[in-house]
Scaffold this active site. Structure first.
Site, mmCIF file in Angstrom:
data_model
loop_
_atom_site.group_PDB
_atom_site.id
_atom_site.type_symbol
_atom_site.label_atom_id
_atom_site.label_comp_id
_atom_site.label_asym_id
_atom_site.label_seq_id
_atom_site.Cartn_x
_atom_site.Cartn_y
_atom_site.Cartn_z
ATOM 1 N N ASN A 119 3.542 -0.503 12.620
ATOM 2 C CA ASN A 119 2.281 0.212 12.806
ATOM 3 C C ASN A 119 1.756 0.663 11.433
ATOM 4 O O ASN A 119 1.501 1.831 11.182
ATOM 5 C CB ASN A 119 2.462 1.404 13.754
ATOM 6 C CG ASN A 119 1.128 1.985 14.187
ATOM 7 O OD1 ASN A 119 0.889 3.173 14.081
ATOM 8 N ND2 ASN A 119 0.234 1.144 14.655
ATOM 9 N N LEU A 120 1.638 -0.333 10.573
ATOM 10 C CA LEU A 120 1.384 -0.061 9.156
ATOM 11 C C LEU A 120 -0.008 0.524 8.927
ATOM 12 O O LEU A 120 -0.981 0.091 9.535
ATOM 13 C CB LEU A 120 1.556 -1.349 8.356
ATOM 14 C CG LEU A 120 2.922 -2.027 8.518
ATOM 15 C CD1 LEU A 120 2.969 -3.345 7.746
ATOM 16 C CD2 LEU A 120 4.057 -1.099 8.075
ATOM 17 N N HIS A 121 -0.072 1.520 8.044
ATOM 18 C CA HIS A 121 -1.343 2.149 7.686
ATOM 19 C C HIS A 121 -1.445 2.198 6.166
ATOM 20 O O HIS A 121 -0.560 1.696 5.454
ATOM 21 C CB HIS A 121 -1.462 3.534 8.333
ATOM 22 C CG HIS A 121 -0.268 4.418 8.072
ATOM 23 N ND1 HIS A 121 0.042 4.887 6.812
ATOM 24 C CD2 HIS A 121 0.695 4.899 8.894
ATOM 25 C CE1 HIS A 121 1.119 5.632 6.888
ATOM 26 N NE2 HIS A 121 1.560 5.641 8.139
ATOM 27 N N LYS B 121 5.575 12.343 2.121
ATOM 28 C CA LYS B 121 5.250 13.064 3.354
ATOM 29 C C LYS B 121 6.542 13.454 4.072
ATOM 30 O O LYS B 121 6.681 14.555 4.571
ATOM 31 C CB LYS B 121 4.372 12.222 4.281
ATOM 32 C CG LYS B 121 3.987 12.996 5.540
ATOM 33 C CD LYS B 121 3.167 12.180 6.493
ATOM 34 C CE LYS B 121 3.982 11.286 7.361
ATOM 35 N NZ LYS B 121 4.800 11.935 8.398
ATOM 36 N N HIS C 41 1.571 3.100 4.054
ATOM 37 C CA HIS C 41 2.516 1.999 3.803
ATOM 38 C C HIS C 41 1.938 1.057 2.744
ATOM 39 O O HIS C 41 2.658 0.593 1.867
ATOM 40 C CB HIS C 41 2.752 1.184 5.081
ATOM 41 C CG HIS C 41 3.404 1.949 6.181
ATOM 42 N ND1 HIS C 41 2.757 2.277 7.348
ATOM 43 C CD2 HIS C 41 4.662 2.451 6.306
ATOM 44 C CE1 HIS C 41 3.567 2.933 8.147
ATOM 45 N NE2 HIS C 41 4.728 3.070 7.544
ATOM 46 N N SER D 186 -0.132 8.989 9.005
ATOM 47 C CA SER D 186 1.091 8.809 9.768
ATOM 48 C C SER D 186 0.752 7.934 10.971
ATOM 49 O O SER D 186 -0.377 7.982 11.484
ATOM 50 C CB SER D 186 1.585 10.177 10.252
ATOM 51 O OG SER D 186 2.444 10.024 11.351
ATOM 52 N N SER D 187 1.746 7.162 11.417
ATOM 53 C CA SER D 187 1.509 6.325 12.602
ATOM 54 C C SER D 187 1.158 7.189 13.804
ATOM 55 O O SER D 187 0.465 6.752 14.723
ATOM 56 C CB SER D 187 2.745 5.490 12.912
ATOM 57 O OG SER D 187 3.035 4.698 11.799
ATOM 58 N N ARG D 188 1.653 8.419 13.802
ATOM 59 C CA ARG D 188 1.383 9.312 14.944
ATOM 60 C C ARG D 188 -0.091 9.713 15.027
ATOM 61 O O ARG D 188 -0.563 10.076 16.095
ATOM 62 C CB ARG D 188 2.254 10.564 14.838
ATOM 63 C CG ARG D 188 3.714 10.257 15.051
ATOM 64 C CD ARG D 188 4.501 11.521 15.322
ATOM 65 N NE ARG D 188 5.814 11.182 15.831
ATOM 66 C CZ ARG D 188 6.845 10.852 15.075
ATOM 67 N NH1 ARG D 188 6.724 10.836 13.767
ATOM 68 N NH2 ARG D 188 8.008 10.550 15.623
ATOM 69 N N GLY E 294 7.712 7.530 1.004
ATOM 70 C CA GLY E 294 6.602 8.474 0.830
ATOM 71 C C GLY E 294 7.091 9.923 0.826
ATOM 72 O O GLY E 294 8.061 10.268 1.502
#
Ligand code: PAF
Length: 253
Positions: A29-31, A147, A34, A183-185, A145
């Site tokens: 679920n790359l953003h 985060k 990433h 974040s993927s969330r 990361g």
């Protein structure tokens, strides 16, 4: 880009790779967060390997694991576009032939506070998979990361403790236009919740003390797990609906 699904294939390919290897482990679920790690790896190394594996052992809640977004087709297209060399994408049985009988116990100062306290056994599962991946890929550099700052610290400590010959590179958190850490969330938040979520990093960065920040967050509709200061950083974890967000900012007040 070559997609590798088995450990034996990865080991065979790894033996023949020449030049420095950069590695970015992900759960897919790359953003853009990433993407920035991957771009740094591509710049600093001759070969870049990405892994996508949704590591069930690091989820403390079954629902969170089941609902984790899977976007493999888009992820592969993105990695191809970026010019990544190899994607390692194992199934559970492949990477856990021991069915998780061997695990990385950890008792560092970061193990049982904040995320360690609120997500039972999360760090055991996370460190176990990262150890497996580092041992298999034997990268020169691996990118993480900031985060997930606690995760990053624990990985650095583990790599030191087990003499793993991979340099751990810490990369700055990438934020959206409102200052919310990517974040993927975040994909599970509505437009309105996304705007609300931006209050969270702003309050972490404010002059207010931890109690005041928690109060403000609650008033703004968040459920608060913690706001704590550790090693000159202020960390926080909140929930909006059933989506949990974490962040941290440097804090020298
Ligand atoms: O940060 C993540 O996405 C995961 O914790 C990691 C490092 C890929 C291990 O599963």
């Amino acid at each position: 880009m070559q997609v590798i699904k088995s450990v034996s294939k990865l080991q065979e390919i790894r033996k023949n790779i020449q030049g420095n290897i950069g590695f970015v482990p992900t759960m897919g679920n790359l953003h853009l967060g990433h993407v920035s790690l991957i771009k740094q790896s591509l710049q600093e190394n001759e070969v870049t390997i990405i892994s996508i594996f949704i590591n069930q052992t690091q989820f403390d809640k079954k629902d969170d694991f089941i609902n984790y977004p899977v976007t493999i087709k888009d992820d592969i297209a993105l990695l191809e576009n970026l010019g990544v060399n190899y994607l390692f994408m194992p199934e559970y049985q492949e990477i856990y032939p021991d069915d998780y009988q061997f695990q990385i116990a950890n008792y560092s100062q970061y193990s049982h506070v904040m995320e360690g306290k609120f997500r039972k056994n999360h760090f055991v599962g996370m460190l176990t998979i990262v150890m497996k991946l580092l041992l298999l890929i034997k990268a020169n550099r691996a990118y993480f990361g900031e985060k997930d700052f606690q995760q990053l610290q624990l990985i650095k400590e583990m790599v030191g403790a087990f003499f793993i010959d991979t340099q751990i590179i810490a990369c700055e958190t990438i934020k959206d236009k409102n200052g919310l850490a990517l974040s993927s969330r975040n994909n599970r938040l509505t437009e309105m919740q996304l705007n609300q979520a931006a209050i969270f990093p702003n309050l972490l960065r404010s002059d207010k003390n931890n109690e005041e920040v928690m109060e403000e967050l609650k008033k703004s509709g968040f459920m608060v797990d913690y706001v704590e200061i550790y090693d000159n950083r202020r960390f926080g974890a909140v929930k909006i609906g059933n989506v949990r967000l974490i962040d941290n900012v440097s804090y020298n007040k």
